[in-house]
Motif scaffolding. Structure first.
Motif, short mmCIF file in Angstrom:
data_model
loop_
_atom_site.label_atom_id
_atom_site.label_comp_id
_atom_site.label_asym_id
_atom_site.label_seq_id
_atom_site.Cartn_x
_atom_site.Cartn_y
_atom_site.Cartn_z
N ASN A 83 7.40 -18.16 1.15
CA ASN A 83 8.37 -18.98 1.88
C ASN A 83 7.70 -20.08 2.71
OD1 ASN A 83 7.33 -17.49 4.00
ND2 ASN A 83 9.32 -17.15 4.97
N GLY A 84 6.40 -20.32 2.46
CA GLY A 84 5.73 -21.44 3.08
C GLY A 84 5.04 -21.16 4.39
N GLU A 85 5.10 -19.91 4.87
CA GLU A 85 4.40 -19.55 6.10
C GLU A 85 2.94 -19.23 5.78
OE1 GLU A 85 8.42 -17.70 8.16
OE2 GLU A 85 6.71 -16.40 7.77
N THR A 86 2.17 -18.88 6.78
CA THR A 86 0.76 -18.56 6.59
C THR A 86 0.56 -17.06 6.70
OG1 THR A 86 0.07 -20.69 7.51
CG2 THR A 86 -1.59 -18.96 7.42
N PHE A 87 -0.05 -16.47 5.68
CA PHE A 87 -0.26 -15.03 5.69
C PHE A 87 -1.32 -14.64 6.72
CE2 PHE A 87 -2.76 -11.37 3.95
CZ PHE A 87 -1.82 -10.39 4.27
N ASP A 88 -0.98 -13.63 7.53
CA ASP A 88 -1.88 -13.11 8.55
C ASP A 88 -2.04 -11.62 8.30
OD1 ASP A 88 -3.27 -12.29 10.78
OD2 ASP A 88 -1.81 -13.03 12.24
N MET A 89 -3.23 -11.20 7.86
CA MET A 89 -3.43 -9.79 7.54
C MET A 89 -3.41 -8.91 8.78
SD MET A 89 -7.48 -9.66 6.55
CE MET A 89 -8.74 -10.43 7.57
N TYR A 90 -3.47 -9.53 9.98
CA TYR A 90 -3.43 -8.77 11.22
C TYR A 90 -2.02 -8.64 11.78
CZ TYR A 90 -8.44 -9.77 11.08
OH TYR A 90 -9.76 -9.89 10.70
N ALA A 91 -1.03 -9.22 11.11
CA ALA A 91 0.36 -9.16 11.57
C ALA A 91 1.14 -8.12 10.76
CB ALA A 91 1.01 -10.53 11.44
N MET A 92 2.32 -7.75 11.26
CA MET A 92 3.14 -6.74 10.60
C MET A 92 4.08 -7.44 9.61
SD MET A 92 2.05 -3.91 11.82
CE MET A 92 3.34 -2.68 11.57
N SER A 93 3.56 -7.69 8.42
CA SER A 93 4.33 -8.41 7.41
C SER A 93 4.20 -7.71 6.07
CB SER A 93 3.86 -9.86 7.32
OG SER A 93 2.53 -9.92 6.86
#
Length: 296
Positions: free
Chosen positions: A106-116
């Motif tokens: 969806n165009g956001e930036t993946f952050d492996m440290y976030a809850m996604s």
């Protein structure tokens, strides 16, 4: 004599076309974009004890990532008309450093440290409660990506979320995924039934305009120690400030094991800056640091 070079040329061109097609076919596997050939966990002992769940809020579906149907590796998938009432059981995997910092569907930036998380059919952005069926642990994640497209896997969690569920070491786990939906008035539903998570906060804080990030403000920190007493934490903080100009703090965190006082340097805007400071600290004798995401 000219036949052999000509044949090699044809084979080389054919191979190049095939490889190009393989690299560009699926939206979630832009291999040429990534520095790493294979995914992996971040280095160091990433601490998730103070990492909170994603906080569900109302968000309109994004323009990107919700095309339906869509095709990946010759297989067609459909996006749900609504996430409300969705629940399923299957295999969860995780993704980490290879994809960290790259764009999600969806165009956001993946952050492996976030809850996604990434899911093949849930509308994005969305929310889900994921429960590890082997140990009973649950997390709430924000779904903002597509995948996984490997075998019978149901959902791909960020490395941080997988570690919170306790399966990051073995790679996969049996899970239950239940969608969380939020209406514009802030009312919330889990798998179609009224729901109110303990830490969701007042209704007003759960309603946001489309496109806004639905997670509390979090950043990267370099953590140098965690103490049950504040005095040694303050002492270490003083030692850090004597050799470093970066902002530093003692953050008190209440956990199931009691209150701990974390000595942290940061926040940092990106992982590169955090890693450079971590290396600088190690060179000056602070060799027990870890990188983590925390609120600020």
């Amino acid at each position: 004599m000219n036949c052999k070079p000509s044949l090699l040329f044809v084979l080389a061109v054919t191979a190049a076309v095939i490889l190009s097609g393989c690299a560009s076919a699926p939206e979630t596997d832009h291999s040429s974009r990534y520095t790493l050939a294979n995914d992996r966990a971040p280095s160091g002992n990433f601490d998730t004890s103070g990492l909170n769940d994603a906080v569900p809020v109302y968000e309109a579906p994004s323009r990107s990532g919700n095309k339906s149907p869509y095709t990946v590796w010759g297989k067609q998938y459909r996006v749900l008309d609504s996430n409300n009432g969705y629940t399923a059981r299957g295999t969860a995997s995780w993704y980490g450093e290879k994809f960290h910092g790259h764009k999600t569907s969806n165009g956001e930036t993946f952050d492996m440290y976030a809850m996604s998380a990434a899911h093949k059919s849930l509308r994005i952005p969305g929310y889900a409660r994921v429960t590890n069926l082997d140990n009973g642990r649950s997390v709430i994640v924000r779904v903002n990506d597509r995948g996984p497209f490997h075998g019978d896997r149901l959902i791909d969690l960020s490395y941080a979320a997988a570690k919170k569920l306790g399966y990051q070491a073995r790679g996969t786990a049996r899970v239950e995924v239940a969608a969380i939906t939020v209406k514009p008035d802030g009312s919330m539903f889990l798998a179609g039934k009224p729901f109110s998570p303990v830490d969701a906060g007042p209704t007003e804080s759960r309603v946001r305009a489309s496109g806004e990030m639905a997670m509390e403000k979090r950043s990267l920190f370099v953590q140098l120690g965690s103490f049950s007493s504040r005095d040694p934490a303050e002492k270490l903080l003083g030692q850090v400030r004597a050799v470093l100009e970066n902002p530093a703090r003692v953050r008190a965190v209440d956990t199931a094991s009691g209150r701990f006082h974390r000595v942290q340097v940061g926040p940092f805007r990106d992982e590169d800056s955090a890693r450079k400071t971590q290396s600088l600290l190690e060179a000056r004798g602070f060799d027990q640091s870890i990188l983590l995401t925390d609120s600020h």
